[in-house]
Design a protein around this motif. Structure first.
Motif, PDB file in Angstrom:
ATOM      1  N   ASP A  95       4.533  10.549  -9.621  1.00  0.00           N
ATOM      2  CA  ASP A  95       5.805  10.063  -9.074  1.00  0.00           C
ATOM      3  C   ASP A  95       6.310   8.960  -9.996  1.00  0.00           C
ATOM      4  N   PRO A  96       7.047   9.332 -11.041  1.00  0.00           N
ATOM      5  CA  PRO A  96       7.439   8.333 -12.039  1.00  0.00           C
ATOM      6  C   PRO A  96       8.186   7.161 -11.422  1.00  0.00           C
ATOM      7  N   PRO A  97       7.962   5.968 -11.958  1.00  0.00           N
ATOM      8  CA  PRO A  97       8.634   4.784 -11.403  1.00  0.00           C
ATOM      9  C   PRO A  97      10.137   4.847 -11.620  1.00  0.00           C
ATOM     10  N   GLU A  98      10.818   4.154 -10.755  1.00  0.00           N
ATOM     11  CA  GLU A  98      12.274   4.032 -10.848  1.00  0.00           C
ATOM     12  C   GLU A  98      12.612   3.013 -11.938  1.00  0.00           C
ATOM     13  N   LEU A  99      13.533   3.385 -12.836  1.00  0.00           N
ATOM     14  CA  LEU A  99      14.020   2.462 -13.852  1.00  0.00           C
ATOM     15  C   LEU A  99      15.443   2.069 -13.506  1.00  0.00           C
ATOM     16  N   LEU A 100      15.682   0.767 -13.406  1.00  0.00           N
ATOM     17  CA  LEU A 100      17.045   0.251 -13.239  1.00  0.00           C
ATOM     18  C   LEU A 100      17.439  -0.432 -14.544  1.00  0.00           C
ATOM     19  N   ILE A 101      18.477   0.091 -15.180  1.00  0.00           N
ATOM     20  CA  ILE A 101      19.000  -0.490 -16.417  1.00  0.00           C
ATOM     21  C   ILE A 101      20.341  -1.131 -16.081  1.00  0.00           C
ATOM     22  N   ILE A 102      20.383  -2.455 -16.169  1.00  0.00           N
ATOM     23  CA  ILE A 102      21.601  -3.196 -15.835  1.00  0.00           C
ATOM     24  C   ILE A 102      22.304  -3.579 -17.132  1.00  0.00           C
TER      25      ILE A 102
ATOM     26  N   GLN B  53      14.641  -7.340  -8.384  1.00  0.00           N
ATOM     27  CA  GLN B  53      13.202  -7.549  -8.523  1.00  0.00           C
ATOM     28  C   GLN B  53      12.586  -8.257  -7.325  1.00  0.00           C
ATOM     29  N   GLN B  54      13.338  -8.513  -6.284  1.00  0.00           N
ATOM     30  CA  GLN B  54      12.799  -9.204  -5.118  1.00  0.00           C
ATOM     31  C   GLN B  54      11.731  -8.353  -4.441  1.00  0.00           C
ATOM     32  N   GLY B  55      10.741  -9.036  -3.881  1.00  0.00           N
ATOM     33  CA  GLY B  55       9.672  -8.334  -3.197  1.00  0.00           C
ATOM     34  C   GLY B  55       8.666  -7.748  -4.177  1.00  0.00           C
ATOM     35  N   TYR B  56       7.692  -7.058  -3.624  1.00  0.00           N
ATOM     36  CA  TYR B  56       6.661  -6.430  -4.446  1.00  0.00           C
ATOM     37  C   TYR B  56       7.044  -4.977  -4.658  1.00  0.00           C
TER      38      TYR B  56
ATOM     39  N   HIS C  76       6.585   0.110  -8.352  1.00  0.00           N
ATOM     40  CA  HIS C  76       7.093   1.405  -8.797  1.00  0.00           C
ATOM     41  C   HIS C  76       8.559   1.316  -9.227  1.00  0.00           C
ATOM     42  N   ARG C  77       9.000   0.096  -9.508  1.00  0.00           N
ATOM     43  CA  ARG C  77      10.356  -0.114 -10.030  1.00  0.00           C
ATOM     44  C   ARG C  77      10.286  -1.025 -11.243  1.00  0.00           C
ATOM     45  N   LEU C  78      10.948  -0.637 -12.306  1.00  0.00           N
ATOM     46  CA  LEU C  78      11.077  -1.468 -13.499  1.00  0.00           C
ATOM     47  C   LEU C  78      12.553  -1.798 -13.668  1.00  0.00           C
ATOM     48  N   VAL C  79      12.862  -3.055 -13.899  1.00  0.00           N
ATOM     49  CA  VAL C  79      14.236  -3.519 -14.028  1.00  0.00           C
ATOM     50  C   VAL C  79      14.426  -4.126 -15.414  1.00  0.00           C
ATOM     51  N   PHE C  80      15.370  -3.577 -16.165  1.00  0.00           N
ATOM     52  CA  PHE C  80      15.679  -4.084 -17.505  1.00  0.00           C
ATOM     53  C   PHE C  80      17.146  -4.496 -17.525  1.00  0.00           C
TER      54      PHE C  80
ATOM     55  N   GLN D  95      33.322  -2.931 -16.648  1.00  0.00           N
ATOM     56  CA  GLN D  95      32.723  -3.588 -15.492  1.00  0.00           C
ATOM     57  C   GLN D  95      31.199  -3.540 -15.618  1.00  0.00           C
ATOM     58  N   PRO D  96      30.479  -4.462 -14.944  1.00  0.00           N
ATOM     59  CA  PRO D  96      29.023  -4.367 -14.931  1.00  0.00           C
ATOM     60  C   PRO D  96      28.576  -3.008 -14.382  1.00  0.00           C
ATOM     61  N   LEU D  97      27.532  -2.459 -14.992  1.00  0.00           N
ATOM     62  CA  LEU D  97      27.053  -1.143 -14.599  1.00  0.00           C
ATOM     63  C   LEU D  97      25.541  -1.192 -14.373  1.00  0.00           C
ATOM     64  N   ILE D  98      25.087  -0.359 -13.430  1.00  0.00           N
ATOM     65  CA  ILE D  98      23.652  -0.189 -13.183  1.00  0.00           C
ATOM     66  C   ILE D  98      23.328   1.294 -13.295  1.00  0.00           C
ATOM     67  N   TYR D  99      22.420   1.613 -14.205  1.00  0.00           N
ATOM     68  CA  TYR D  99      21.943   2.986 -14.364  1.00  0.00           C
ATOM     69  C   TYR D  99      20.601   3.107 -13.641  1.00  0.00           C
ATOM     70  N   ARG D 100      20.476   4.169 -12.885  1.00  0.00           N
ATOM     71  CA  ARG D 100      19.218   4.408 -12.162  1.00  0.00           C
ATOM     72  C   ARG D 100      18.593   5.696 -12.694  1.00  0.00           C
ATOM     73  N   CYS D 101      17.379   5.568 -13.223  1.00  0.00           N
ATOM     74  CA  CYS D 101      16.694   6.710 -13.830  1.00  0.00           C
ATOM     75  C   CYS D 101      15.320   6.871 -13.175  1.00  0.00           C
ATOM     76  N   ARG D 102      14.876   8.099 -13.120  1.00  0.00           N
ATOM     77  CA  ARG D 102      13.514   8.393 -12.663  1.00  0.00           C
ATOM     78  C   ARG D 102      12.987   9.561 -13.489  1.00  0.00           C
ATOM     79  N   GLY D 103      11.864   9.336 -14.152  1.00  0.00           N
ATOM     80  CA  GLY D 103      11.367  10.366 -15.041  1.00  0.00           C
ATOM     81  C   GLY D 103      12.346  10.568 -16.187  1.00  0.00           C
ATOM     82  N   THR D 104      12.762  11.806 -16.384  1.00  0.00           N
ATOM     83  CA  THR D 104      13.681  12.120 -17.488  1.00  0.00           C
ATOM     84  C   THR D 104      15.109  12.273 -17.005  1.00  0.00           C
ATOM     85  N   GLN D 105      15.403  11.872 -15.763  1.00  0.00           N
ATOM     86  CA  GLN D 105      16.731  12.044 -15.192  1.00  0.00           C
ATOM     87  C   GLN D 105      17.367  10.693 -14.891  1.00  0.00           C
ATOM     88  N   CYS D 106      18.662  10.555 -15.219  1.00  0.00           N
ATOM     89  CA  CYS D 106      19.424   9.354 -14.882  1.00  0.00           C
ATOM     90  C   CYS D 106      20.659   9.755 -14.071  1.00  0.00           C
TER      91      CYS D 106
END
Length: 682
Positions: free
Chosen positions: A608-615, A630-633, A636-640, A661-672
């Motif tokens: 279950d690949p971790p969630e990547l948040l690219i801001i 990044q709040q809480g424990y 399984h989420r990485l924030v860059f 505008q500010p953007l947030i990309y949400r990726c998991r595995g090889t999909q965004c």
């Protein structure tokens, strides 16, 4: 004749290892492990006496005082053997090989000092032990008896020794994992949890009986399980096990109640009396774990322990050049733990009448001494329990305890300090860089971020040469090819640092390290990573370590870090190498699941690949959103958080462009997914 008599020092005098330097004036004609010493053994046809230890090792000091400083014993050693001394921290490759050989020869676990006798031509061990006393006792022969007996056996039983050596080499080869066509199954995560639960100590925390080691990797695995199941089918046990274990370590004698940091292990079930050495490789992961428990529970006990550990590392372990030193000795003034022990009347004299009763009740000075007639501070009661017993306001009690600890810390600072091993090891520094980066992110501590960046800069300038890492540094000299652990842990640390603040340079460095990892250490045919690189000297065995020991498994760390880096930049070769490592380890993981916590965490990420948040944003929303995401424990989420103005990103990151505008990309595995313009949009 020994060269000692003409040189007054032996061949260790120019070593970068403080452990070897401790033996430079022994009457033993010690050599470091080097081509010249190995050649001398072949020329003289003398067996090699290989002694492996490290500078903070108590029993290493005992054997040195009893035997290696004794002229009569040294005369035997010099006449019968070529004597080689190795620092296991600088040469974990040699230590790993010969510890394994010791277990095969003696059918029992090894340890330090490790004493191994090798054939002079191919360096195969034919007799091994650990500590041998000066006089026969406790069923052990004297060291002199061992020396004479081993040399006689070499002369008189050469054919039998050669036959045994062939069997030993075959046994070593048979230990290597054969791999599997299948990936490890998800059920191994459950099996490991059940094994840990069976060995868990519900009273004191930890696993099994004495001696008790911190096992930070096992506790991290439990915390990840808690996070994974918290929403679906809550099971309170993983968090309870991790929480109780770390709480008892923090409140007990394993932790330095005055100066911060953790000792290596406890000799009892209750974490009361430690083996007093402090190792960097324990404290980096335990710092990160304290941060994680604080993020998961909000309990200030874990925050305070994280802060005191980070403060200790910066104050006592960080060199002026930026790197972190290796360890503090267990002994001072010739006695184990002397720096940390107290007489009751000394404590009473240094605290005022309001502080002493509370301090004594919490830390056990109202009880009989717990270490050789003196007191080692151990939290028998919590501050809240003591405050209630004394009728004090809890906040007032905490303030008094803080004052009391500060007074005793100041007094202790005037004592003779334990020795400090001031060599700087790449892998151990990577573990502390990761811990400091975690503290900077979770606890919002800029000083810890600065400390981590100083250590990373030190590695870049002193230990990265011609596109390769070196393993160790001291007194201006960096040398020895780095090992799997150096590369894997440094990539892992860089990924942690990138989540605190973005740096193209650090990402490029992580990619460079990953490329060397594949080129030098990866077995593309059978999977997994060797501990030593292709350009390393040839030893009697080349291992692919899978299980965790005092440090997390290099294969486990590599598999997890390469997955995360591979998903971040879209590099399939990294993902394939991680997959091959899991396949290689599958059978070993099935045999003893809980011994492979690092690989199990890599498996968890694979399944279950971790969630990547690219801001992508400008400074103000970038930092705000990073903190909120990044709040809480959330293991399984990485924030860059990448500033809008940053360009030249590698791989698939280049497609995650900044917008008006500010953007947030949400990726998991090889999909965004398509980017959104706010956290609520997720």
């Amino acid at each position: 004749m020994s060269s000692f008599h003409t040189q007054r020092t032996n061949h260790l005098a120019s070593s970068t290892s403080p452990y070897l330097q401790q033996h430079a004036q022994n009457p033993v004609d010690w050599w470091p492990w080097c081509a010249e010493a190995l050649s001398l053994a072949r020329t003289l046809n003398r067996p090699i006496l290989l002694s492996i230890g490290y500078s903070a090792c108590h029993w290493c000091h005992v054997m040195a005082h009893e035997s290696f400083e004794d002229p009569a014993t040294a005369e035997l050693m010099n006449r019968l053997f070529v004597n080689i001394k190795v620092d296991r921290e600088e040469r974990p490759d040699l230590d790993r090989v010969y510890q394994t050989a010791h277990q095969l020869l003696s059918r029992r676990p090894g340890g330090w000092p490790l004493t191994v006798f090798l054939t002079p031509d191919d360096h195969t061990p034919f007799f091994a032990g650990t500590y041998f006393p000066r006089e026969p006792r406790h069923g052990l022969p004297s060291f002199a008896q061992v020396l004479v007996g081993v040399e006689r056996a070499w002369r008189e039983q050469g054919a039998a020794i050669r036959a045994q050596n062939q069997s030993l080499l075959e046994a070593l080869a048979s230990l290597e994992p054969q791999g599997s066509s299948d990936l490890p199954e998800a059920g191994l995560l459950e099996a490991a949890f059940q094994q840990l639960a069976l060995s868990f100590d519900p009273e004191h925390g930890g696993f099994g009986g004495a001696p008790k080691f911190p096992h930070a990797t096992d506790l991290e695995l439990l915390l990840r399980r808690h996070a994974r199941t918290a929403d679906a089918a809550p099971d309170p046990r993983p968090l309870q096990m991790a929480r109780l274990t770390l709480e008892r370590m923090i409140r007990g004698g394993l932790a330095d109640q005055l100066g911060g940091g953790f000792c290596r292990y406890a000799v009892d079930d209750a974490w009361m009396i430690p083996h007093f050495e402090k190792m960097l490789y324990d404290n980096g992961p335990l710092l990160a774990l304290c941060c994680d428990l604080y993020a998961a529970t909000g309990e200030t006990l874990f925050r305070d322990a994280a802060q005191s550990t980070a403060d200790w590392a910066r104050r006592e372990m960080q060199s002026p050049e930026g790197g972190y030193y290796s360890s503090l000795d267990a002994d001072s003034e010739g006695h184990e733990g002397a720096f940390y022990l107290w007489d009751r009347e000394e404590v009473r004299a240094r605290l005022d009448a309001r502080e002493y009763p509370l301090f004594a009740m919490v830390y056990g000075l109202d009880r009989p001494p717990n270490f050789e007639g003196r007191w080692h501070l151990h939290g028998y009661r919590t501050p809240a329990q003591a405050a209630q017993a004394l009728g004090l306001d809890p906040d007032l009690a905490e303030a008094r305890l803080t004052q009391a600890r500060a007074k005793l810390f100041e007094a202790r600072e005037r004592r003779v300090r334990p020795g400090r091993d001031e060599k700087i090891l790449t892998a151990w520094n990577a573990l502390m860089i990761k811990g400091m980066a975690r503290a900077a992110r979770v606890l919002d501590r800029p000083d810890d971020l600065e400390s981590a960046e100083q250590a990373l800069a030190f590695i870049r300038t002193r230990l990265w040469r011609n596109g390769r890492l070196l393993a160790t540094y001291k007194d201006g000299v960096a040398h020895l090819n780095a090992y799997l652990d150096d590369y894997a842990n440094l990539i892992d640390a860089l990924l942690e640092l990138l989540q605190v603040r973005w740096s193209n340079t650090d990402l490029e460095f992580a990619i460079e390290l990953a490329e060397v990892l594949l080129a030098e250490f990866h077995d593309a045919e059978r999977g997994g990573f060797w501990f030593t690189g292709r350009s390393h000297e040839s030893l009697i065995h080349r291992a692919k370590p899978l299980g965790d020991d005092s440090m997390p498994s290099g294969n486990g760390v590599a598999a997890r870090a390469l997955q995360r880096l591979g998903h971040l930049v879209g590099e399939m070769r990294y993902l394939e190498a991680a997959e091959g490592t899991l396949r290689l380890a599958a059978e070993s993981m099935r045999r003893v699941p809980h011994a492979h916590a690092s690989l199990l965490m890599a498996l968890d990420d694979w399944l279950d690949p971790p969630e990547l948040l690219i801001i992508r944003a400008t400074a103000e929303p970038l930092e705000t959103w990073r903190r909120q995401a990044q709040q809480g424990y959330r293991p399984h989420r990485l924030v860059f958080a990448i500033p809008s103005e940053v360009t030249g990103l590698p791989g698939t990151l280049a497609a995650l462009r900044a917008g008006a505008q500010p953007l947030i990309y949400r990726c998991r595995g090889t999909q965004c997914a398509r980017p959104v313009e706010s956290l609520t949009g997720l």
